[in-house]
Write an enzyme that holds these catalytic residues in place. Structure first.
Site, PDB file in Angstrom:
ATOM      1  N   HIS A 228      11.969  29.051   0.270  1.00  0.00           N
ATOM      2  CA  HIS A 228      11.046  27.675  -0.271  1.00  0.00           C
ATOM      3  C   HIS A 228      12.205  26.387  -0.270  1.00  0.00           C
ATOM      4  CE1 HIS A 228       7.073  29.369  -1.710  1.00  0.00           C
ATOM      5  NE2 HIS A 228       7.133  29.054  -0.617  1.00  0.00           N
ATOM      6  N   TRP A 244       9.429  21.572  -2.096  1.00  0.00           N
ATOM      7  CA  TRP A 244      10.058  22.083  -3.214  1.00  0.00           C
ATOM      8  C   TRP A 244      11.223  21.631  -3.627  1.00  0.00           C
ATOM      9  CZ3 TRP A 244       7.491  24.584   0.865  1.00  0.00           C
ATOM     10  CH2 TRP A 244       6.587  25.408   0.631  1.00  0.00           C
TER      11      TRP A 244
END
Length: 332
Positions: A228, A244
């Protein structure tokens, strides 16, 4: 994940490469499944059309796995040039590799990367795979150039090359996957993780159930979540919104550092519950926050935030394992 309507009968005049102009996305786990990579503003009906095009070209080409004489170095170089030319496409390749592999079930011995089934329209239509039809289409010219490479090998190698090209660790990769020619080999929808099960404890249990089905432990779950660091969520695919990290095309351990050190506040966007940082520019999914709410997961988040080298080593091992689930007879 976004709903994709039933795909109508394929027509031979559909051109998957037309999707290339629309491909400006990033990746990653939609809720640990590499969220989404559909560009904003593309209608669901158009997505279905692109799925048809990608599937028509890719699904029914009979190809052998990579032969001993194949020039894998040249294929790697070609894939790297694609990522270098469009770094936003790199996270999408990671997501494609992950989604093609993460359907494995160690009990039934079904799913996984080994048969290249993600190119079939039936699997592209799974909610978690919204937007991946464009990635399949964009890789088609490379598949045509390297005809002895199976789709299954191409997709998994593309993920490895993208991670390395974006600053991540070198990941061992082996060839020899043989494509299925039967869409019946597509596994049922729902084998990839969801972002939110309503409560932190239920979300944590869900992650352990999904990854445990593939044979992963807590440490490996947290290591794989570090992907991520790449990509972002788009509202017209997963429904979630935002990146993210502030460096979505650089593979590093910043995901863990931000998880631990920023204050994450609940934030409902487009009817989807997620979290935002104080700047409002970054997001986390409930499945991300679960990693610091669950003590079994949190100790690994802390370890990876403190030591990027350890994260890189553990991620490389877990990602190779992911890509080789259910395969046999692979060779370096």
């Amino acid at each position: 994940a976004a709903f994709i309507p039933p795909v109508p009968t394929l027509r031979s005049n559909l051109a998957p490469v037309a999707a290339e102009k629309e491909l400006r996305c990033a990746s990653h786990v939609s809720s640990l499944r590499m969220a989404d990579s559909t560009p904003e503003g593309v209608h669901v009906s158009r997505r279905a059309s692109m799925i048809q095009g990608a599937a028509f070209v890719a699904a029914f080409s009979i190809q052998s796995p990579v032969s001993a004489g194949s020039n894998i170095d040249a294929l790697r170089s070609q894939l790297k040039s694609v990522v270098d030319a469009d770094k936003d496409f790199g996270p999408t390749l990671v997501r494609l590799a992950w989604h093609s592999s993460g359907t494995y079930d160690r009990m039934s011995k079904t799913g996984g990367s080994g048969k290249g089934t993600i190119r079939f329209k039936e699997e592209l239509a799974h909610g978690a795979n919204a937007g991946l039809d464009k990635a399949v289409a964009k890789l088609e010219p490379i598949k045509s150039k390297f005809g002895d490479v199976s789709y299954a090998d191409l997709y998994t190698l593309a993920g490895v090359v993208a991670i390395e090209a974006l600053g991540g660790p070198k990941i061992a990769w082996r060839s020899g996957r043989t494509d299925s020619m039967d869409p019946k080999d597509v596994t049922p929808d729902g084998r990839l993780p969801d972002a939110d099960k309503g409560e932190p404890s239920k979300t944590s249990s869900h992650l352990r159930d999904i990854f445990g089905r593939m044979g992963f432990n807590d440490q490996e779950i947290v290591a794989l979540a570090g992907a991520h660091a790449l990509g972002r969520c788009h509202p017209d695919a997963s429904g979630y919104v935002g990146p993210w990290t502030p460096t979505p095309t650089t593979f590093n351990n910043l995901y863990y550092t931000l998880l631990l050190n920023l204050k994450w506040e609940p934030n409902t966007v487009n009817g989807k519950f997620q979290y935002k940082d104080p700047s409002g520019k970054l997001m986390m999914l409930p499945s991300d926050i679960a990693l610091i709410q669950d003590e079994g997961f949190k100790k690994y988040v802390q370890a990876y935030a403190a030591d990027q080298n350890k994260f890189f080593a553990d991620f490389a091992a877990a990602f190779q394992k992911l890509e080789e689930l259910g395969t046999s007879g692979l060779s370096a």
